[in-house]
Structure formats: C-alpha cells, structure tokens
Scaffold this motif. Structure first.
Motif, PDB file in Angstrom:
ATOM      1  N   MET A   1       0.761  -1.153  -0.023  1.00 31.78           N
ATOM      2  CA  MET A   1       0.059  -0.013   0.023  1.00 31.78           C
ATOM      3  C   MET A   1       0.794   1.251   0.205  1.00 31.78           C
ATOM      4  O   MET A   1       2.004   1.167   0.800  1.00 31.78           O
ATOM      5  N   GLN A   5      -2.181   5.876   0.263  1.00 30.92           N
ATOM      6  CA  GLN A   5      -3.484   5.276   0.639  1.00 30.92           C
ATOM      7  C   GLN A   5      -3.614   4.866   2.156  1.00 30.92           C
ATOM      8  O   GLN A   5      -4.529   4.759   2.707  1.00 30.92           O
ATOM      9  N   GLY A 103      -7.795  -6.908   2.666  1.00 28.20           N
ATOM     10  CA  GLY A 103      -8.179  -6.025   1.809  1.00 28.20           C
ATOM     11  C   GLY A 103      -9.470  -5.313   2.082  1.00 28.20           C
ATOM     12  O   GLY A 103      -9.897  -4.367   1.338  1.00 28.20           O
ATOM     13  N   ASN A 104     -10.045  -5.304   3.100  1.00 28.01           N
ATOM     14  CA  ASN A 104     -11.221  -4.762   3.628  1.00 28.01           C
ATOM     15  C   ASN A 104     -11.153  -3.928   4.755  1.00 28.01           C
ATOM     16  O   ASN A 104     -10.432  -4.340   5.677  1.00 28.01           O
ATOM     17  N   GLY A 180     -15.104  -5.473  -9.130  1.00 25.87           N
ATOM     18  CA  GLY A 180     -14.468  -5.157 -10.758  1.00 25.87           C
ATOM     19  C   GLY A 180     -15.411  -4.720 -11.726  1.00 25.87           C
ATOM     20  O   GLY A 180     -15.027  -4.405 -12.776  1.00 25.87           O
ATOM     21  N   HIS A 428     -14.497  -2.646   0.779  1.00 28.05           N
ATOM     22  CA  HIS A 428     -13.486  -3.197  -0.139  1.00 28.05           C
ATOM     23  C   HIS A 428     -12.531  -1.853  -0.468  1.00 28.05           C
ATOM     24  O   HIS A 428     -12.915  -1.015  -1.075  1.00 28.05           O
ATOM     25  N   ALA A 430      -9.908  -1.465  -2.367  1.00 27.96           N
ATOM     26  CA  ALA A 430      -9.832  -1.301  -3.887  1.00 27.96           C
ATOM     27  C   ALA A 430     -10.877  -0.475  -4.364  1.00 27.96           C
ATOM     28  O   ALA A 430     -10.775   0.527  -5.155  1.00 27.96           O
ATOM     29  N   ASN A 431     -12.233  -0.721  -3.704  1.00 30.09           N
ATOM     30  CA  ASN A 431     -13.183   0.060  -4.201  1.00 30.09           C
ATOM     31  C   ASN A 431     -13.214   1.597  -3.916  1.00 30.09           C
ATOM     32  O   ASN A 431     -13.619   2.502  -4.465  1.00 30.09           O
ATOM     33  N   PHE A 433     -10.284   3.142  -3.407  1.00 30.55           N
ATOM     34  CA  PHE A 433      -9.296   3.870  -4.173  1.00 30.55           C
ATOM     35  C   PHE A 433      -9.912   4.095  -5.810  1.00 30.55           C
ATOM     36  O   PHE A 433      -9.829   5.296  -6.073  1.00 30.55           O
ATOM     37  N   HIS A 434     -10.414   3.036  -6.267  1.00 27.15           N
ATOM     38  CA  HIS A 434     -10.971   3.012  -7.511  1.00 27.15           C
ATOM     39  C   HIS A 434     -12.128   4.084  -7.693  1.00 27.15           C
ATOM     40  O   HIS A 434     -12.349   4.922  -8.619  1.00 27.15           O
TER      41      HIS A 434
END
Ligand code: BES
Ligand code: MN
Length: 449
Positions: A1, A5, A103-104, A180, A428, A430-431, A433-434
């Motif tokens: 990371m 982040q 990752g959550n 995704g 999540h 990643a969600n 950040f995305h």
C-alpha cells in the motif's frame, strides 16, 4: 500500500469510529459529533460555506459548496449519509473499532455510507490540490437521518433553498453488481415502514385458566401477517400489485446479460437453503422490480429465559413494504391499513401506524450526467459499465426528482457481500481507491464541455 493510501485509511478510520446510529436516542450526541466531523472534512478540502443545517429535534444536515467553476459549467450536488444502522449482532471485531482484514475495512457504516461519502470528498480534494480549482461547481448535502426515513432533508429539499440549485445529484450509496464490474444503479424500490399494533384485551391472562376462551394478541398478529403474504410469496393485499409497471424489454435483456448464478447467490449472499418469492419472476425481477412485504420484528408476551404460561393482550409487529414504479406510498399505506383491518380476528383490535415512506424511483439514462459517469467508471475499472436496479431505498432520490427536477447519478462502490445492515459490515479498499479515481475522472469529464 502507498503512503497516500495509508493516509486515506487512517482518515477514514477516524470517521468510522464515531457511532452515529441515527435511530438510537442515546447516540444523538455521537450523530452530532459526526456531523461536525463531516463539516470539518469538507472545509479542510477547500470547500466553502461548510455549515450544519439544523432543525429542532432532527439530526443535522451538512452543507458545503465550491461554485468557482463559472456559470457555463454544470453544478453537481453530492449526496450521501453519515448516519449508520445499529450495530447489534455478533461482530468479529467491534463495529466502531475499524479493522483491516483481507483488503477490506470492517466497521458499521464502512460501505453504507461513510466510506462512500469519504470517497466523494477525497475525489474533490485530489482535484483541488492538483489544480487549485474544480472543473465543475459542486455542492455537498450529507444527511444524518437516511436510515430513519430522512425527514429533515425532505423538508429542506422541499423548501426551495437556493443552496439546492444543481443540474444533477451524485448519489454514492449503492452497490456494484460484482467485484470489478463498474455499475450504475438506475432504479430503487420505495418503502413504507411502520408497526401493526394489536390488542386483544385489557390484561394478560393465565393461559390455562383462560386458554380456549380468550383471544391472544400474538396469535392474532401472526394471523394478520400470514394473511398479507401467502406461502408462495404473493402479496395478498387487495389491489396492491395492480399498477406495477414491468421492466422494458431492453432493460430485461440487459439484466439477462449480467453474470449471475442463482446457486452461488443462495450460498454466498443469502446463506440459506432455498430462495423464496413470487412464482413466475426471476431473482432480479423479484428483488428490483416487484413489490414485497417483510416483517422485521414482533414484540409482545413473554420472551425471557424459561417459561411463563400467559396469554398476551398486546403485540407489535414491525413491518415494511417495498414499492416499485407504478405504486405510490400513499396508496400502499391505505391498502395495507385496510388489509390489516380485514384480517383482524374477532375480539381483537389492530391498527397499522406508518413511520416513514419513500417513493420508488427510476432514472432516465439518456443524459450526459449518466453517460459521462458510465464513461469515467469504464476508464477506471477497464470494463463496460452495467446498469442495474436495486431493491433498497434511498428516499432522497425520489425527492430530488420531485422537488428539484434533477436526475440522480447513482455511482455505487459497495459490494454485494459488504454485509450492509448486518454484523461485520465492510468496505473493499480497492473500491475506495478506484472510487476516488472514478469520481475525480467523472468531474473532469463533466467539466470538459
Ligand atoms: N444504502 C442503502 C440502500 C441501498 C442498499 C441501495 C444497497 C442500493 C443497494 C440505504 O442506506 C438504506 O439502507 N436505506 C434504507 C431506507 C429506509 C430506512 C427508508 C433501506 O433501504 O432500508
Ligand atoms: Mn445507505
């Protein structure tokens, strides 16, 4: 990371630690502290006029804006909620002590909706830091009563306040169809929530002495409930489904292309042994485009450890109906109230009392606000954006349409297994950040005309 982040997560943890449970009177101070926290975040990223909008007996709304992009640029209204559901049930780690696993980030409100409010603010911050300005005019309206029906924001949106002037709302409070897969939600169910109050007499009675002669309020409540929906999941309230507008052939065809496996859905999300619901409709239609009715709790009689032989004289059933296009909350409320009367056994009095309601909503997709959102998410996630509906309700979406005549763009970054309203709610990372990437890109695209 990356360091950035880690910094983001540390900040999000500060937000998630505040137990802003809007339905619980004992948390009213925490809800207010959370509103102050949101106002602080909005001011810190360079937004102006960051204020709490107060109303007596209500949780504060948080407002801020930045209108420096010029009159030729659109104005978007960011909406989200900082209140959360109660955190009862069994949690692996405490609901208000955020923890990172696989990752959550786990905490009550992580996905619904603090994580998503946070990503809106961070997208604005990123552009502001980079350019010293924003590509479009923005307003934020973050509420603290979404989970309890949103009365304060409803009155504010109906008030004609000039701070509501906007071309579209950006609502981040929904889910992606699958990990995704960039998703726009274009339809929500409405809701009527309330209680059925049942009384069978003036006092509880000995069940041996009076059983066989006296009516029982809990038995009556059960009779009423089973009369409202049959074993197959068909709602038995007269006229209830008459006006329901079915999805168009094009929308149906789009749903048929979604990656979906019913057995997996049962095992991974529903976590039961069988799916139920109205015969003749598939899962998408049953959960997105058909109305339904659920009981949330029954209170009454003896529920302590051990046994007590009593005939209870009182019972309360918490119940809601989800509504779809072609139905209205007012008509559904009346129909339910009448059906409760009709099903009430002799010697018993029953009455439905509504708490709050929201209209169903369907948004049009033929406008630049939707198109550019789909484009921004396609760029960031690297896949075509899918359009889905959701069975949940977000009361403000119908109100934005009714009072402001603006479309809502529902860009959601939750996942189906995020455990909304349940123990071990998560978001999540990643969600997150995305989501920030997609939101920042969306604002750029909106400013490009
Ligand atoms: N974010 C949810 C609604 C939602 C969940 C939309 C999943 C799409 C996908 C929202 O916070 C919520 O739970 N709303 C309540 C509204 C009610 C209390 C008026 C709901 O749907 O039960
Ligand atoms: Mn929510």
């Amino acid at each position: 990371m990356t360091g950035t982040q880690e910094q983001l997560i540390a900040e999000l943890i500060g937000f998630l630690r505040i137990p802003s449970v809007s339905t619980a009177p004992e948390h009213a101070g925490d809800v207010r502290r959370c509103a102050e926290h949101v106002r602080g975040m909005l001011a810190a990223v360079g937004l102006q006029n960051a204020t709490l909008i107060e109303a007596k007996g209500r949780h504060p709304l948080v407002y801020a804006d930045w209108l420096g992009a010029g009159a030729d640029k659109p104005t978007v209204l960011f909406y989200g909620h900082y209140d959360v559901q109660p955190a009862d049930g069994e949690w692996v780690t405490p609901a208000f002590e955020p923890a990172i696993r696989n990752g959550n980030i786990y905490a009550r409100g992580a996905a619904d909706d603090k994580g998503q409010v946070f990503l809106q603010i961070k997208a604005v911050e990123r552009l502001m830091r980079r350019d010293g300005r924003l590509p479009v005019n923005v307003r934020f309206l973050i509420e603290g009563e979404e989970e309890v029906g949103g009365e304060h924001i409803e009155a504010f949106v109906a008030s004609g306040d000039p701070r509501l002037q906007a071309d579209a709302a950006i609502v981040c409070d929904t889910e992606m169809f699958a990990p995704g897969l960039p998703t726009l939600c274009v339809g929500l169910r409405g809701i009527v929530y309330g209680e059925i109050h049942v009384r069978s007499g003036e006092t509880d009675l000995h069940s041996g002495v009076y059983g066989g002669a006296a009516p029982n309020a809990i038995m009556a409540a059960c009779e009423i409930v089973v009369a409202l929906k049959d074993r197959d999941g068909r709602i038995r309230i007269p006229g209830f489904t008459d006006g329901v507008i079915p999805p168009s052939a094009a929308e149906r065809a789009a749903w048929d292309r979604l990656p979906f496996n019913e057995a997996e859905y049962l095992e991974k999300e529903v976590k039961s042994r069988a799916l139920t619901g109205e015969p003749g409709y598939d899962v998408f239609e049953r959960t997105w485009a058909r109305p339904t009715l659920e009981v949330h709790g029954i209170r009454g009689g003896f529920t302590g450890e051990g046994a007590k032989t009593v005939i209870p004289c009182e019972a309360v059933v918490k119940i809601s109906m989800r509504l779809v296009a072609g139905q209205t909350a007012a008509v559904a409320t009346r129909q339910l109230a009448e059906a409760v009367q009709a099903a009430c056994p002799k010697g018993v009095e029953a009455e439905f009392r509504a708490f709050h309601a929201a209209e169903p909503s369907l948004v049009r997709t033929d406008n630049v606000f939707i198109e550019k959102s789909a484009e921004a998410m396609r760029e960031v996630f690297g896949k075509d954006t899918v359009y889905i509906r959701s069975g949940g309700s977000i009361p403000i979406v119908g109100l934005f349409e009714e009072h402001l005549r603006i479309p809502s763009v529902m860009m959601g970054f939750g996942l189906p297994d995020d455990n909304l309203h349940a123990p071990n709610e998560k978001f999540h990372l990643a969600n997150l950040f995305h989501g920030i990437d997609a939101m920042a890109r969306y604002l750029e695209l909106l400013g490009n005309d």
